[in-house]
Design a protein around this motif. Structure first.
Motif, PDB file in Angstrom:
ATOM      1  N   MET A  38       0.916  -1.293   0.014  1.00 23.48           N
ATOM      2  CA  MET A  38      -0.023  -0.192  -0.222  1.00 23.48           C
ATOM      3  C   MET A  38       0.816   1.155   0.044  1.00 23.48           C
ATOM      4  O   MET A  38       0.538   2.291  -0.684  1.00 23.48           O
ATOM      5  CB  MET A  38      -0.893  -0.198   1.236  1.00 23.48           C
ATOM      6  CG  MET A  38      -1.979  -0.893   1.240  1.00 23.48           C
ATOM      7  SD  MET A  38      -2.994  -1.273   2.719  1.00 23.48           S
ATOM      8  CE  MET A  38      -3.823   0.349   2.691  1.00 23.48           C
ATOM      9  N   LEU A  39       1.953   1.291   0.742  1.00 27.85           N
ATOM     10  CA  LEU A  39       2.797   2.414   0.741  1.00 27.85           C
ATOM     11  C   LEU A  39       3.359   2.593  -0.538  1.00 27.85           C
ATOM     12  O   LEU A  39       3.621   3.801  -0.970  1.00 27.85           O
ATOM     13  CB  LEU A  39       3.933   2.235   1.998  1.00 27.85           C
ATOM     14  CG  LEU A  39       3.242   2.634   3.368  1.00 27.85           C
ATOM     15  CD1 LEU A  39       4.309   2.107   4.400  1.00 27.85           C
ATOM     16  CD2 LEU A  39       2.981   3.905   3.656  1.00 27.85           C
ATOM     17  N   TYR A  40       4.014   1.365  -1.250  1.00 27.99           N
ATOM     18  CA  TYR A  40       4.540   1.557  -2.367  1.00 27.99           C
ATOM     19  C   TYR A  40       3.767   2.381  -3.418  1.00 27.99           C
ATOM     20  O   TYR A  40       3.981   3.080  -4.151  1.00 27.99           O
ATOM     21  CB  TYR A  40       4.991   0.154  -2.947  1.00 27.99           C
ATOM     22  CG  TYR A  40       5.764   0.257  -4.474  1.00 27.99           C
ATOM     23  CD1 TYR A  40       7.029   0.886  -4.586  1.00 27.99           C
ATOM     24  CD2 TYR A  40       4.880  -0.007  -5.345  1.00 27.99           C
ATOM     25  CE1 TYR A  40       7.417   0.743  -5.748  1.00 27.99           C
ATOM     26  CE2 TYR A  40       5.221  -0.195  -6.755  1.00 27.99           C
ATOM     27  CZ  TYR A  40       6.668   0.235  -6.710  1.00 27.99           C
ATOM     28  OH  TYR A  40       7.116   0.265  -8.179  1.00 27.99           O
ATOM     29  N   PHE A  41       2.566   2.025  -3.470  1.00 26.72           N
ATOM     30  CA  PHE A  41       1.494   2.379  -4.535  1.00 26.72           C
ATOM     31  C   PHE A  41       1.092   3.818  -3.962  1.00 26.72           C
ATOM     32  O   PHE A  41       0.863   4.688  -5.030  1.00 26.72           O
ATOM     33  CB  PHE A  41       0.333   1.617  -4.857  1.00 26.72           C
ATOM     34  CG  PHE A  41       0.526   0.410  -5.524  1.00 26.72           C
ATOM     35  CD1 PHE A  41       0.913   0.607  -6.777  1.00 26.72           C
ATOM     36  CD2 PHE A  41       0.429  -0.582  -4.861  1.00 26.72           C
ATOM     37  CE1 PHE A  41       1.273  -0.619  -7.425  1.00 26.72           C
ATOM     38  CE2 PHE A  41       0.889  -2.138  -5.701  1.00 26.72           C
ATOM     39  CZ  PHE A  41       1.313  -1.830  -7.070  1.00 26.72           C
ATOM     40  N   LYS A  42       1.120   4.329  -2.575  1.00 27.56           N
ATOM     41  CA  LYS A  42       0.560   5.735  -2.532  1.00 27.56           C
ATOM     42  C   LYS A  42       1.942   6.607  -2.549  1.00 27.56           C
ATOM     43  O   LYS A  42       1.499   7.570  -3.260  1.00 27.56           O
ATOM     44  CB  LYS A  42       0.538   5.680  -0.981  1.00 27.56           C
ATOM     45  CG  LYS A  42       0.054   6.752  -0.202  1.00 27.56           C
ATOM     46  CD  LYS A  42      -1.304   7.187  -0.835  1.00 27.56           C
ATOM     47  CE  LYS A  42      -1.923   8.418  -0.177  1.00 27.56           C
ATOM     48  NZ  LYS A  42      -3.191   9.073  -0.909  1.00 27.56           N
ATOM     49  N   ILE A  43       3.053   6.129  -2.446  1.00 27.65           N
ATOM     50  CA  ILE A  43       4.259   6.930  -2.756  1.00 27.65           C
ATOM     51  C   ILE A  43       4.350   7.303  -4.156  1.00 27.65           C
ATOM     52  O   ILE A  43       4.694   8.262  -4.662  1.00 27.65           O
ATOM     53  CB  ILE A  43       5.253   6.300  -2.020  1.00 27.65           C
ATOM     54  CG1 ILE A  43       5.378   6.671  -0.675  1.00 27.65           C
ATOM     55  CG2 ILE A  43       6.665   7.184  -2.450  1.00 27.65           C
ATOM     56  CD1 ILE A  43       6.474   6.009   0.337  1.00 27.65           C
ATOM     57  N   SER A  45       2.096   7.265  -6.295  1.00 29.80           N
ATOM     58  CA  SER A  45       0.956   8.085  -6.919  1.00 29.80           C
ATOM     59  C   SER A  45       1.327   9.607  -6.690  1.00 29.80           C
ATOM     60  O   SER A  45       0.885  10.657  -7.388  1.00 29.80           O
ATOM     61  CB  SER A  45      -0.557   7.594  -6.679  1.00 29.80           C
ATOM     62  OG  SER A  45      -0.514   7.949  -5.025  1.00 29.80           O
ATOM     63  N   LEU A  46       2.011   9.920  -5.561  1.00 27.62           N
ATOM     64  CA  LEU A  46       2.223  11.231  -4.931  1.00 27.62           C
ATOM     65  C   LEU A  46       3.278  11.474  -5.986  1.00 27.62           C
ATOM     66  O   LEU A  46       3.137  12.769  -6.468  1.00 27.62           O
ATOM     67  CB  LEU A  46       2.718  11.082  -3.579  1.00 27.62           C
ATOM     68  CG  LEU A  46       1.512  11.091  -2.491  1.00 27.62           C
ATOM     69  CD1 LEU A  46       2.367  10.924  -1.193  1.00 27.62           C
ATOM     70  CD2 LEU A  46       0.657  12.094  -2.446  1.00 27.62           C
TER      71      LEU A  46
END
Length: 118
Positions: A38-43, A45-46
């Motif tokens: 989840m963190l990988y995809f959130k970072i 996308s940012l």
């Protein structure tokens, strides 16, 4: 009951409590894996959402200032400081001193203000 008997009983599954350690470890690892994904995809996308137009603009020209030194007599202090303030001057230093020609006491101020147009 000896340790050997206890171990045999567990292996045979004779109703004794089973260890939950392996299951808890597997669940914790699975949870960490999910959080990491989840963190990988959130970072990602940012990082993809920032464009050059949104980046803060940095001024290329340095700010320039002008300075003035002024001796102000005690009786004129309020009036002269008000005039300097209205003209955008800021005090950056001061000292109490005596005028060398008249012997009167007052304050020597160093003023600074940004040069307009920069």
């Amino acid at each position: 009951m000896s340790i050997r008997d206890k171990l045999k009983g567990r292996q045979a599954g004779d109703g004794e409590k089973k260890s939950w350690g392996g299951l808890i470890t597997a669940l914790l690892l699975a949870g960490l894996l999910i959080v990491g994904i989840m963190l990988y995809f959130k970072i990602g996308s940012l990082a993809n959402g920032i464009t050059i137009e949104q980046a803060p603009q940095i001024s290329q020209a340095p700010e320039t200032y002008e300075y003035a030194i002024d001796f102000i007599l005690d009786q004129n202090l309020t009036e002269r400081m008000t005039q300097r303030g209205k003209a955008s001057w800021q005090v950056v230093g001061s000292r109490r001193t005596q005028d060398s020609t008249s012997g009167q006491y007052g304050y020597e101020f160093i003023f600074m203000r940004k040069i307009r147009g920069n």
